[in-house]
Design an enzyme around this catalytic site. Sequence first.
Site, PDB file in Angstrom:
ATOM      1  N   GLY A 258      -0.416  -5.460  -4.838  1.00  0.00           N
ATOM      2  CA  GLY A 258       0.342  -6.534  -4.216  1.00  0.00           C
ATOM      3  C   GLY A 258       1.713  -6.094  -3.730  1.00  0.00           C
ATOM      4  O   GLY A 258       2.182  -4.983  -3.984  1.00  0.00           O
ATOM      5  N   HIS A 259       2.383  -7.013  -3.038  1.00  0.00           N
ATOM      6  CA  HIS A 259       3.697  -6.720  -2.473  1.00  0.00           C
ATOM      7  C   HIS A 259       4.729  -6.480  -3.570  1.00  0.00           C
ATOM      8  O   HIS A 259       4.680  -7.076  -4.641  1.00  0.00           O
ATOM      9  CB  HIS A 259       4.150  -7.877  -1.573  1.00  0.00           C
ATOM     10  CG  HIS A 259       4.207  -9.196  -2.270  1.00  0.00           C
ATOM     11  ND1 HIS A 259       3.100  -9.975  -2.482  1.00  0.00           N
ATOM     12  CD2 HIS A 259       5.249  -9.871  -2.811  1.00  0.00           C
ATOM     13  CE1 HIS A 259       3.457 -11.081  -3.118  1.00  0.00           C
ATOM     14  NE2 HIS A 259       4.748 -11.035  -3.342  1.00  0.00           N
ATOM     15  N   ASN A 260       5.637  -5.551  -3.289  1.00  0.00           N
ATOM     16  CA  ASN A 260       6.770  -5.190  -4.162  1.00  0.00           C
ATOM     17  C   ASN A 260       6.367  -4.435  -5.422  1.00  0.00           C
ATOM     18  O   ASN A 260       7.220  -4.131  -6.265  1.00  0.00           O
ATOM     19  CB  ASN A 260       7.580  -6.422  -4.599  1.00  0.00           C
ATOM     20  CG  ASN A 260       8.021  -7.274  -3.441  1.00  0.00           C
ATOM     21  OD1 ASN A 260       8.263  -6.768  -2.348  1.00  0.00           O
ATOM     22  ND2 ASN A 260       8.104  -8.575  -3.653  1.00  0.00           N
ATOM     23  N   SER A 278       5.135  -7.630  -7.459  1.00  0.00           N
ATOM     24  CA  SER A 278       6.398  -7.366  -8.160  1.00  0.00           C
ATOM     25  C   SER A 278       6.248  -6.808  -9.566  1.00  0.00           C
ATOM     26  O   SER A 278       7.233  -6.717 -10.294  1.00  0.00           O
ATOM     27  CB  SER A 278       7.275  -8.629  -8.204  1.00  0.00           C
ATOM     28  OG  SER A 278       7.563  -9.066  -6.890  1.00  0.00           O
TER      29      SER A 278
END
Length: 363
Positions: A258-260, A278
């Site tokens: 996922g993002h981050n 994250s």
Amino acid sequence: MTHTLGSIAEALGATAEGRLDLAITGVAEPARATESDLALAMEPKFAETLGQGKARAAVLWQGADWRALGLEGAIFAPRSRYVLAGVGRVFAPPLTLPHGIHPSAVIEPGAILGEDAWVGPFTYIAVGARIGPRARILNHVSIGADAVIGADALIHPHVHIGPRVVIGDRFICQPGAMIGGDGFSFVSPSRDAVEEARATGQISAASRTPGFARINSLGSVRIGDDVEVGANAAIDRGTISDTVIGDGTKLDDLVDIGHNVQIGRHCLLCGQSGVAGSSILGDRVVLGGKAGVADHLRIGSDVIVTGASGVSSHVPSGRVMMGNPAMKMDLSVASYKALRRLPRLLEKMESALKRVPKDDSSR
């Protein structure tokens, strides 16, 4: 391609005995090996099946008596799977991609290709992309604007690399992977059902959102050296800062990042595992197949999460985690054993209750 037993041992950095001039044309399981094959019998359990094949040479475990096994020569493997990796390199068939740039490839003005880079049919390289020397980019690959790919990359068909993605040296990417796609980030105009459920455990009519607004991903993806990405894996770019994959990390097929997310060095993420947005993983973390890590968590270094486990809380370094929700492996095993005992315990309780005299309220 034909090799000699001695040249194979030299390429593997292993010791060999017997006829080092034996011609070897391939590798095979012991029972199926022909006279020109190198049988892979790296553990004692394979000794019996050696006699079922026709191999004259084999990779054997340390201390094996190759003469007693009817062989003319042998290579000795102190660590069988590590030697197997070397055998794969020696006998891997060469790529058929022609040198140079295929006429059907589209390379936009301003893109830079390093010395001796190969670009296959129907591949697209956008403005400002920089490809390192000796990169091998096969057919139907797309590389976004200002992406950077280091030296000696091998990118298989139908891989998509997004804008501004930065990748180190010796990158290997299997077919269908997507690196640098938009993150799964949406927000409702007011507090939605998920937020209310987290806070109160309830869902009211007030939290029924009429829809979601997209949060565009302004960051990108940074990948270190010696990273491999499996077929149909997906790595989302960051919302503001970049998603990061550390040196030497290997992602299996269908892994979702996922993002981050930040992943450390020399991690192994097995098939269908996923890390939600994250979360941060330390170095040398192993996620078994179908293991999942929830969002905004910190996983320490040297953590192993067994297959199909679900991590929903922070994990300190050095832990082996198992189950859903994931807990220390010994606790998970004890919990599972206790759960299996429950039916018998209930039967005993019911049997005991039947023997207890009922209260006679008429007395």
